[in-house]
Design a protein around this motif. Structure first.
Motif, mmCIF file in Angstrom:
data_model
loop_
_atom_site.group_PDB
_atom_site.id
_atom_site.type_symbol
_atom_site.label_atom_id
_atom_site.label_comp_id
_atom_site.label_asym_id
_atom_site.label_seq_id
_atom_site.Cartn_x
_atom_site.Cartn_y
_atom_site.Cartn_z
ATOM 1 N N LEU A 95 0.807 -1.212 0.000
ATOM 2 C CA LEU A 95 0.000 0.000 0.000
ATOM 3 C C LEU A 95 0.846 1.271 0.000
ATOM 4 N N TRP A 97 0.468 4.998 1.176
ATOM 5 C CA TRP A 97 -0.440 5.771 2.017
ATOM 6 C C TRP A 97 0.268 6.948 2.659
ATOM 7 N N CYS A 100 -3.306 11.530 6.810
ATOM 8 C CA CYS A 100 -4.297 12.328 6.112
ATOM 9 C C CYS A 100 -5.348 12.836 7.081
ATOM 10 N N TYR A 160 -4.994 -1.662 6.688
ATOM 11 C CA TYR A 160 -3.793 -2.380 6.257
ATOM 12 C C TYR A 160 -2.916 -2.691 7.469
ATOM 13 N N SER A 168 -2.401 0.865 9.457
ATOM 14 C CA SER A 168 -2.837 2.123 8.854
ATOM 15 C C SER A 168 -4.253 1.914 8.343
ATOM 16 N N PHE A 172 -9.388 4.479 0.869
ATOM 17 C CA PHE A 172 -8.628 4.126 -0.337
ATOM 18 C C PHE A 172 -9.105 5.051 -1.451
ATOM 19 N N PHE A 197 -4.005 5.295 -3.623
ATOM 20 C CA PHE A 197 -3.280 5.429 -2.359
ATOM 21 C C PHE A 197 -4.260 5.446 -1.204
ATOM 22 N N GLY A 198 -3.709 5.253 -0.010
ATOM 23 C CA GLY A 198 -4.507 5.292 1.194
ATOM 24 C C GLY A 198 -4.410 6.646 1.862
ATOM 25 N N CYS A 199 -5.554 7.279 2.049
ATOM 26 C CA CYS A 199 -5.617 8.517 2.831
ATOM 27 C C CYS A 199 -5.812 8.064 4.278
ATOM 28 N N GLY A 200 -4.716 7.939 5.008
ATOM 29 C CA GLY A 200 -4.732 7.296 6.310
ATOM 30 C C GLY A 200 -4.975 8.260 7.450
ATOM 31 N N GLY A 218 4.298 8.800 5.702
ATOM 32 C CA GLY A 218 3.581 7.664 5.155
ATOM 33 C C GLY A 218 4.537 6.646 4.573
#
Length: 451
Positions: A95, A97, A100, A160, A168, A172, A197-200, A218
């Motif tokens: 991933l 990420w 965020c 994830y 995280s 998504f 990407f992951g906006c975590g 990240g």
């Protein structure tokens, strides 16, 4: 009729897979032979934080030394207008990420989340995947998954988890990314649309919050899965291949390392394939992210150690094996093999033990006043005959003035016994991860040229 139904089912499955791959790929027009070269920035750890875990556009990798972290990082800008981020380059995960703020993404909030690096609400190009979209099926999701089929903006949530339990979670999404690249001619910027990407907005655990993560916002996953950075961009370059050089972090100022996505610049700027030693990449269906390699034999000062090859092998349950991981600093070896290596090192070290050394190291020596200390040489013979024989400084590291310690740690076989060749052991080599041919190449030649 049964045959026709089977063919139709296979065709639909193929089209779904193709759709997933396309949705996960950033929009970038590139022909086969093109590549992307990113500078890697390296940050060495203090001793106690070393544990886990054709046309060219180029970009460096930076050292993490100023921030006290044992990782290599890639600088990029995410969103429109671009927001600067620094991500850990990690071949041990898939991933991509960034930390965020969830404000304005899947619900309202009044203030910026602590530690947020990317503000999605300030980007006009930010788009979360819908929770029922094909792309959402590419990431692990919370259970039970919360999704409202009738809501137009019901965002895809991901969760994830890393091997050490770090986590995280967030949305998504897809976004425009701008990469600071370099080339022989000039510095350039590559702008890519639709990066998955992951906006975590939640991160926990040592891999993503501790000292080793200090200074980053990240992770840039470079694993073998379809959502990794290398997989997404590699498909656009027509080559499922990437390479990097991790330069010696002890030099001051540290030389620039590079991550190259695609076929690479050729023989003028990197080692040709004829100089690389190759070993097959092994597959583990239970852990498809990792780059597994096979170790056949281990030598210390030329003597073969009596280690059963099964120590390094995958078992029928998917446990064990050996991976190459840029996101782990030290090297970790299955305990039965590690104990024999440690004993052989102790017999041959020929230097006094250090009076004081950081906890966690089993072998530390005093090299005060010794101009060229004689330390045992380690070599690993891989499947296919490739031999990894790194310089001593790659596994005897300086932890204090006049003190060097063996930067290899044991892994209990009862807990899976996964051995890891970390980024300190990898320094000074060009590493080529070739997914098309399912092989890993490495060479002491090529890093200086690539920089």
């Amino acid at each position: 009729m049964a045959t026709r139904s089977l063919l139709l089912s296979l065709l639909l499955s193929f089209l779904l897979l193709l759709l997933l791959l396309l949705l996960a790929s950033p929009c970038l027009s590139a022909s086969r032979g093109s590549f992307l070269k990113l500078p890697l920035l390296h940050r060495p750890s203090p001793p106690r934080s070393l544990f886990r875990r054709g046309r060219s556009a180029e970009s460096p990798v930076t050292s993490g030394a100023p921030f006290g972290a044992g990782q290599y990082f890639v600088a990029l800008h995410l969103g429109t207008p671009p927001q600067p981020l620094l991500l850990v380059a990690d071949t041990g995960s898939d991933l991509v990420w960034a930390r965020c703020s969830a404000c304005g993404v899947g619900g309202g909030c009044s203030r910026r989340a602590p530690g947020s690096a990317f503000l999605a609400r300030r980007s006009s190009s930010f788009r979360p995947h819908h929770c029922y979209s094909a792309s959402c099926r590419l990431v692990p999701r919370p259970s039970p998954a919360r999704c409202n089929r009738t809501r137009l903006h019901s965002a895809c949530r991901y969760e994830y988890t890393y091997s050490d339990g770090s986590l995280s979670s967030g949305f998504f999404s897809r976004e425009t990314v701008t990469l600071n690249t370099t080339s022989a001619e000039a510095k350039t910027a590559a702008r890519l649309e639709g990066l998955a990407f992951g906006c975590g907005f939640r991160a926990s655990g040592p891999s993503v919050t501790g000292l080793s993560f200090n200074g980053s916002q990240g992770v840039m996953g470079l694993g073998r899965g379809p959502i990794s950075f290398s997989s997404q961009l590699g498909r656009r370059f027509g080559s499922n291949k990437f390479s990097y050089c991790l330069m010696d972090y002890t030099l001051s100022p540290p030389p620039t390392s590079y991550l190259i996505i695609g076929d690479g610049p050729g023989e003028d700027n990197a080692a040709p394939s004829s100089t690389l030693a190759f070993t097959p990449l092994l597959a583990n269906p239970l852990a498809p992210t990792f780059y597994y390699v096979g170790i056949k034999r281990v030598h210390v000062d030329g003597e073969r150690l009596p280690i059963d090859p099964s120590v390094w092998s995958l078992d029928e349950l998917g446990n064990g094996g050996t991976i190459v991981d840029s996101g782990t600093t030290l090297t970790f070896l299955a305990e039965p093999g590690y104990r024999l290596i440690l004993a052989a090192m102790m017999r041959r070290v020929g230097l006094p033990a250090a009076g004081s050394a950081p906890p966690g190291f089993d072998l530390c020596v005093n090299v005060t006043g010794v101009r060229r200390p004689r330390l045992p040489r380690l070599s690993l013979v891989m499947e296919g005959g490739a031999v990894l024989a790194p310089p001593v400084r790659n596994y005897f590291i300086e932890v204090a003035e006049g003190v060097r310690c063996l930067a290899v740690r044991p892994v209990e076989t009862e807990r899976g016994g996964l051995s890891v060749i970390g980024n300190v052991m990898q320094q000074g080599y060009l590493w080529e991860f070739d997914g098309d041919r399912s092989r890993l190449g490495f060479s002491r030649r090529g890093c200086a040229a690539a920089s």
